[in-house]
Design a protein around this motif. Sequence first.
Motif, PDB file in Angstrom:
ATOM      1  N   THR A   1       0.832  -1.209   0.000  1.00  0.00           N
ATOM      2  CA  THR A   1       0.000   0.000   0.000  1.00  0.00           C
ATOM      3  C   THR A   1       0.862   1.252   0.000  1.00  0.00           C
TER       4      THR A   1
ATOM      5  N   TRP B   1      -7.671   3.510   4.490  1.00  0.00           N
ATOM      6  CA  TRP B   1      -6.702   2.480   4.888  1.00  0.00           C
ATOM      7  C   TRP B   1      -6.069   2.805   6.242  1.00  0.00           C
ATOM      8  N   ASN B   2      -5.706   4.044   6.453  1.00  0.00           N
ATOM      9  CA  ASN B   2      -5.074   4.416   7.721  1.00  0.00           C
ATOM     10  C   ASN B   2      -6.051   4.387   8.892  1.00  0.00           C
TER      11      ASN B   2
ATOM     12  N   TRP C   1      -6.631   6.242   0.752  1.00  0.00           N
ATOM     13  CA  TRP C   1      -5.489   6.225   1.662  1.00  0.00           C
ATOM     14  C   TRP C   1      -5.918   6.548   3.094  1.00  0.00           C
TER      15      TRP C   1
ATOM     16  N   SER D   1      -0.209   6.577  11.571  1.00  0.00           N
ATOM     17  CA  SER D   1      -1.391   6.599  10.721  1.00  0.00           C
ATOM     18  C   SER D   1      -2.155   7.912  10.862  1.00  0.00           C
TER      19      SER D   1
END
Length: 208
Positions: free
Chosen positions: A39, A75-76, A72, A151
């Motif tokens: 990723t 995902w975090n 993104w 993150s």
Amino acid sequence: MGCCSGRCTLAFICGMQLVSVLERQVIDFLGYQWAPILTNFLHIIIVILGLFGTIQFRPRYITGYAAWLVAWMTWNVFIICFYLEVGDLSRDSDLVLTFNLSMHRSWWMENGPGCKVTPITPPPSWAPEDHRYISISGCLVDFQFIEVAHSSLQILLALMGFIYACYVVKLISEEEDSFDFIGGFDSYGYQGPQKTSHLQLQPMYMSK
């Protein structure tokens, strides 16, 4: 002036994203976290394309970069929930981040600030032969909170990048519309009125 300022800010944000994600990529490589590695690699490519679009006035590249930032950030958010064990998620799962290819955990688990790693010998009978059995103590900050902080930083940078990407695309579109309006007459081959002559032509006769 506004477009230049917005583009400069967006380019700076892209640079910060590249620096932070490269640092994170190194840490994930050291911890054999294969899902984050893939990723992060994709994120690096798209941020470079977004930076290229910002410098070269390519709104399509910037739009694609902005769309990726939404994924993104998602995902975090998942990574934060994973390490905080929200719901049924467990950070001890080998399948989620390592694709069940290894028993490694976050690199920060053993190398966090103040952490002391003590090998335990002899290892228990159930421990795999190719893995060491250790005890970790004295950590000033637990590894899951370091991962959450990383993150959270990525989400903050992505949010800023998304806002400025939309702003820059809007400014570029407005400049292109303004340019088309100014040069519109030329594009349609407009010609001004021509002055007509009132001179009458008389026939000429030549003698032999």
